[in-house]
Scaffold this active site. Structure first.
Site, PDB file in Angstrom:
ATOM      1  N   SER A 113       7.144   9.514  11.991  1.00  0.00           N
ATOM      2  CA  SER A 113       6.052   9.375  11.026  1.00  0.00           C
ATOM      3  C   SER A 113       6.581   9.445   9.601  1.00  0.00           C
ATOM      4  O   SER A 113       7.106  10.475   9.166  1.00  0.00           O
ATOM      5  CB  SER A 113       4.999  10.472  11.233  1.00  0.00           C
ATOM      6  OG  SER A 113       4.127  10.497  10.114  1.00  0.00           O
ATOM      7  N   GLY A 172      -5.004   8.516   5.210  1.00  0.00           N
ATOM      8  CA  GLY A 172      -4.040   9.445   5.809  1.00  0.00           C
ATOM      9  C   GLY A 172      -2.829   9.629   4.919  1.00  0.00           C
ATOM     10  O   GLY A 172      -2.274  10.734   4.823  1.00  0.00           O
ATOM     11  N   ARG A 208       2.949   5.937  -3.262  1.00  0.00           N
ATOM     12  CA  ARG A 208       4.125   6.740  -3.629  1.00  0.00           C
ATOM     13  C   ARG A 208       4.457   6.605  -5.107  1.00  0.00           C
ATOM     14  O   ARG A 208       4.865   7.586  -5.754  1.00  0.00           O
ATOM     15  CB  ARG A 208       5.315   6.317  -2.770  1.00  0.00           C
ATOM     16  CG  ARG A 208       5.185   6.803  -1.320  1.00  0.00           C
ATOM     17  CD  ARG A 208       6.059   5.966  -0.409  1.00  0.00           C
ATOM     18  NE  ARG A 208       6.178   6.509   0.931  1.00  0.00           N
ATOM     19  CZ  ARG A 208       5.261   6.370   1.893  1.00  0.00           C
ATOM     20  NH1 ARG A 208       4.128   5.701   1.650  1.00  0.00           N
ATOM     21  NH2 ARG A 208       5.459   6.878   3.102  1.00  0.00           N
ATOM     22  N   GLN A 264       4.714   9.389   7.045  1.00  0.00           N
ATOM     23  CA  GLN A 264       3.817  10.251   6.268  1.00  0.00           C
ATOM     24  C   GLN A 264       4.283  11.695   6.359  1.00  0.00           C
ATOM     25  O   GLN A 264       4.326  12.413   5.357  1.00  0.00           O
ATOM     26  CB  GLN A 264       2.379  10.111   6.764  1.00  0.00           C
ATOM     27  CG  GLN A 264       1.796   8.731   6.469  1.00  0.00           C
ATOM     28  CD  GLN A 264       0.375   8.561   6.961  1.00  0.00           C
ATOM     29  OE1 GLN A 264      -0.177   9.437   7.614  1.00  0.00           O
ATOM     30  NE2 GLN A 264      -0.219   7.417   6.649  1.00  0.00           N
ATOM     31  N   ASP A 288       2.026  -0.779  12.016  1.00  0.00           N
ATOM     32  CA  ASP A 288       0.730  -1.270  11.523  1.00  0.00           C
ATOM     33  C   ASP A 288       0.431  -2.702  11.968  1.00  0.00           C
ATOM     34  O   ASP A 288      -0.688  -3.188  11.776  1.00  0.00           O
ATOM     35  CB  ASP A 288       0.687  -1.183   9.987  1.00  0.00           C
ATOM     36  CG  ASP A 288       0.629   0.268   9.529  1.00  0.00           C
ATOM     37  OD1 ASP A 288       0.181   1.131  10.309  1.00  0.00           O
ATOM     38  OD2 ASP A 288       1.039   0.547   8.379  1.00  0.00           O
ATOM     39  N   ARG A 311      -7.509  -2.749   9.524  1.00  0.00           N
ATOM     40  CA  ARG A 311      -6.560  -3.666  10.173  1.00  0.00           C
ATOM     41  C   ARG A 311      -7.169  -4.326  11.419  1.00  0.00           C
ATOM     42  O   ARG A 311      -6.834  -5.456  11.756  1.00  0.00           O
ATOM     43  CB  ARG A 311      -5.258  -2.936  10.517  1.00  0.00           C
ATOM     44  CG  ARG A 311      -4.534  -2.461   9.266  1.00  0.00           C
ATOM     45  CD  ARG A 311      -3.073  -2.153   9.481  1.00  0.00           C
ATOM     46  NE  ARG A 311      -2.581  -1.316   8.394  1.00  0.00           N
ATOM     47  CZ  ARG A 311      -2.222  -1.755   7.188  1.00  0.00           C
ATOM     48  NH1 ARG A 311      -2.288  -3.037   6.907  1.00  0.00           N
ATOM     49  NH2 ARG A 311      -1.799  -0.925   6.256  1.00  0.00           N
ATOM     50  N   LYS A 335       0.834  -1.213   0.000  1.00  0.00           N
ATOM     51  CA  LYS A 335       0.000   0.000   0.000  1.00  0.00           C
ATOM     52  C   LYS A 335       0.863   1.256   0.000  1.00  0.00           C
ATOM     53  O   LYS A 335       0.625   2.177  -0.784  1.00  0.00           O
ATOM     54  CB  LYS A 335      -0.927  -0.035   1.225  1.00  0.00           C
ATOM     55  CG  LYS A 335      -1.850   1.159   1.339  1.00  0.00           C
ATOM     56  CD  LYS A 335      -3.098   0.807   2.116  1.00  0.00           C
ATOM     57  CE  LYS A 335      -3.027   1.170   3.579  1.00  0.00           C
ATOM     58  NZ  LYS A 335      -3.037   2.625   3.827  1.00  0.00           N
ATOM     59  N   SER A 336       1.853   1.304   0.878  1.00  0.00           N
ATOM     60  CA  SER A 336       2.693   2.507   0.969  1.00  0.00           C
ATOM     61  C   SER A 336       3.400   2.776  -0.358  1.00  0.00           C
ATOM     62  O   SER A 336       3.488   3.924  -0.812  1.00  0.00           O
ATOM     63  CB  SER A 336       3.751   2.338   2.066  1.00  0.00           C
ATOM     64  OG  SER A 336       3.138   2.322   3.323  1.00  0.00           O
ATOM     65  N   ARG A 352      -6.260   2.549  17.999  1.00  0.00           N
ATOM     66  CA  ARG A 352      -6.032   1.092  17.921  1.00  0.00           C
ATOM     67  C   ARG A 352      -5.640   0.463  19.256  1.00  0.00           C
ATOM     68  O   ARG A 352      -5.696  -0.756  19.388  1.00  0.00           O
ATOM     69  CB  ARG A 352      -4.987   0.771  16.843  1.00  0.00           C
ATOM     70  CG  ARG A 352      -5.558   0.891  15.448  1.00  0.00           C
ATOM     71  CD  ARG A 352      -4.594   0.444  14.372  1.00  0.00           C
ATOM     72  NE  ARG A 352      -5.229   0.582  13.070  1.00  0.00           N
ATOM     73  CZ  ARG A 352      -4.572   0.739  11.924  1.00  0.00           C
ATOM     74  NH1 ARG A 352      -3.256   0.763  11.907  1.00  0.00           N
ATOM     75  NH2 ARG A 352      -5.230   0.851  10.794  1.00  0.00           N
TER      76      ARG A 352
HETATM   77  C1  S3P Z   1       2.426   4.985   6.252  1.00  0.00           C
HETATM   78  C2  S3P Z   1       3.036   5.362   7.399  1.00  0.00           C
HETATM   79  C3  S3P Z   1       2.551   4.989   8.729  1.00  0.00           C
HETATM   80  C4  S3P Z   1       1.576   3.826   8.660  1.00  0.00           C
HETATM   81  C5  S3P Z   1       0.566   3.986   7.578  1.00  0.00           C
HETATM   82  C6  S3P Z   1       1.241   4.115   6.221  1.00  0.00           C
HETATM   83  C7  S3P Z   1       2.994   5.456   4.971  1.00  0.00           C
HETATM   84  O1  S3P Z   1       1.896   6.104   9.293  1.00  0.00           O
HETATM   85  O2  S3P Z   1       0.931   3.658   9.905  1.00  0.00           O
HETATM   86  O3  S3P Z   1      -0.290   2.858   7.530  1.00  0.00           O
HETATM   87  O4  S3P Z   1       2.643   4.899   3.904  1.00  0.00           O
HETATM   88  O5  S3P Z   1       3.781   6.398   5.024  1.00  0.00           O
HETATM   89  P1  S3P Z   1       2.713   7.255  10.057  1.00  0.00           P
HETATM   90  O6  S3P Z   1       3.762   7.706   9.150  1.00  0.00           O
HETATM   91  O7  S3P Z   1       1.722   8.339  10.329  1.00  0.00           O
HETATM   92  O8  S3P Z   1       3.211   6.601  11.304  1.00  0.00           O
END
Ligand code: S3P
Length: 437
Positions: A166, A95, A28, A168, A316, A391, A23-24, A347
């Site tokens: 983080s 997010g 990207r 993100q 996660d 999840r 997914k990540s 969570r």
């Molecule tokens: C992610 C980063 C994580 C993770 C999320 C995906 C990403 O969040 O929990 O499921 O793809 O960068 P955080 O960066 O807010 O911890």
């Protein structure tokens, strides 16, 4: 959607499976491909709700994207070609889409408003607003949350010590830094997933990471060039079946082509420390991302202690680690995981509330849990609830495999966020008699 869950498979889980794309990396690859010039072809893209949110958002900026089967093709015309969207963009539950795009949009010469679903609208956004403002961005939040309006500005460089771990936030800042007037530096206290950095290098960005992985220098990008990307299977999705195979006797599974980026493999280390029977084979690397096959079989598990330094690498998978701990022969303790409270749900709370319904001895801490795996499970309340969190829903479906009383899962369809075929894949790993019984 309320789903009846499968209970106590007698023969365990068996077979070989490739879970869907990461997914990540899918998010990207789309965003960076859409910034580039020329064709970007993404193989094994994850067609889940969250990643489709990113895809749809990019189309609203005028990016030309087509798809066929598991492949996405971006006909990139460079970031300069992006235009203002005609309306507010709905980020749904995602997010990652919200935060990464906010960083990118901070430097575009137009205004965008981002909105989201109920869960996303409660998640903290100041964590990106504050450092982006230091770069000259103009971002308006609604009491710290979505709706968010970003009025793009010329950005200056940033030197920023991340106050929290983080990926993100880090990625949002990197995407902004590529548009800044000079070289930026981002420092992390604990390394987080680095897919953005790895992909950007492949697309031609000048970005260096210190040997200890705590410091990243980002030069403003000259033009990024379209690439071909092979996305590995998502370790965070594989983790559901690794957990199931570990806790259900007689299980033996092979998971193929799983992403093994060292910033993501903490779950495998935790499982091994608990006594999990896991073997990594056929390791290779593509697009700067390591991958390999995982062989796993049922094991007798031991308790574990996890503290803050390990959390970003397992962020996660922590609800699954709680479930593993609930089958271990002792008392486990997880701390330093306060970030879990600002995920799709709180969570810590949802894991404790739902696992308690199965008679599991789990106690909520401010930043984690204590779990005593020695207490026998006994179903107290058969009505489980995903709370709209993908999840949590999938973790509960795996927990049900250990139970004998009929169980129901409320809002099971939320698995669409990251793993639309989760229930079909789980069924395929169980013998047919067990599914129909
Ligand atoms: C992610 C980063 C994580 C993770 C999320 C995906 C990403 O969040 O929990 O499921 O793809 O960068 P955080 O960066 O807010 O911890």
């Amino acid at each position: 959607m309320i789903m009846q869950l499968i209970l106590k498979p007698q023969q365990g889980l068996h077979g070989t499976i490739q879970v869907p794309g990461d997914k990540s990396i899918s998010h990207r690859a789309l965003i960076i491909g859409a910034m580039g010039l020329g064709t970007t072809t993404i193989h094994n893209f994850l067609f889940s709700q969250d990643c489709l949110t990113t895809l749809q958002a990019l189309k609203n900026f005028g990016v030309d994207i087509s798809q066929n089967n598991e492949t996405v093709i971006i006909h990139g015309q460079g970031l300069q070609s992006w235009h203002a969207p005609a309306h507010a963009l709905d980020m749904g539950n995602s997010g990652t889409t919200t935060r990464l795009l906010a960083g990118l949009l901070a430097g575009r010469p137009f205004t965008t408003t981002l909105i989201g679903d109920q869960s996303l609208s409660q998640r903290p956004m100041q964590r990106i607003q504050q450092p982006l403002q230091q770069m000259g961005a103009v971002i308006h939040l609604t009491h710290g949350h979505l709706p968010m309006t970003i009025s793009g500005q010329p950005l200056h460089s940033l030197c920023y010590q991340m106050p929290l771990a983080s990926a993100q936030v880090k990625s949002a800042l990197i995407l902004a830094a590529l548009q800044a007037s000079d070289t930026s530096t981002i420092m992390e206290k604990l390394p987080t997933r680095d897919h953005t950095e790895r992909l950007l290098r492949q697309f031609g960005a000048h970005l260096t990471t210190s040997d200890d992985h705590y410091k990243i220098n980002i030069q403003p990008a000259h033009q990024l060039q379209g690439q071909t990307i092979q996305i590995p299977a998502d370790l965070s999705s594989a983790a559901f079946f690794l957990t199931a195979a570990s806790i259900i006797t007689h299980s033996q599974l092979q998971l193929t082509n799983v992403g093994l980026n060292p910033t993501r493999t903490g779950f495998l280390k935790v499982l091994q420390r608990m006594g999990g029977q896991i073997k990594i084979t056929a390791q290779s690397q593509e697009n700067g991302e390591p991958r390999g096959n995982l062989e796993i079989s049922a094991a007798k598990l031991h308790p574990i202690t996890i503290t803050a330094t390990e959390i970003p690498n397992i962020i996660d998978e922590i609800p699954l680690i709680a479930l593993l701990a609930a089958t271990a022969d002792g008392r486990s303790k997880i701390t330093g995981a306060g970030e879990l409270r600002v995920k799709e749900t709180d969570r810590i709370h949802t894991t404790v509330e739902e696992l308690s319904k199965l008679g599991i001895a789990i106690t909520e801490l401010a930043d984690g849990f204590i779990i005593d795996g020695r207490q026998p499970w006994s179903v107290i309340n058969p009505h489980l609830d995903s709370h709209g969190d993908h999840r949590i829903g999938m973790m509960l479906a795996i927990a049900a495999l250990k139970c004998s009383a009929p169980l129901h899962l409320k809002n099971a369809a939320v698995v669409n966020i990251s793993y639309p075929n989760f229930f079909q894949d789980l069924n395929n790993l169980l013998s047919q008699e067990e599914i129909s019984s």
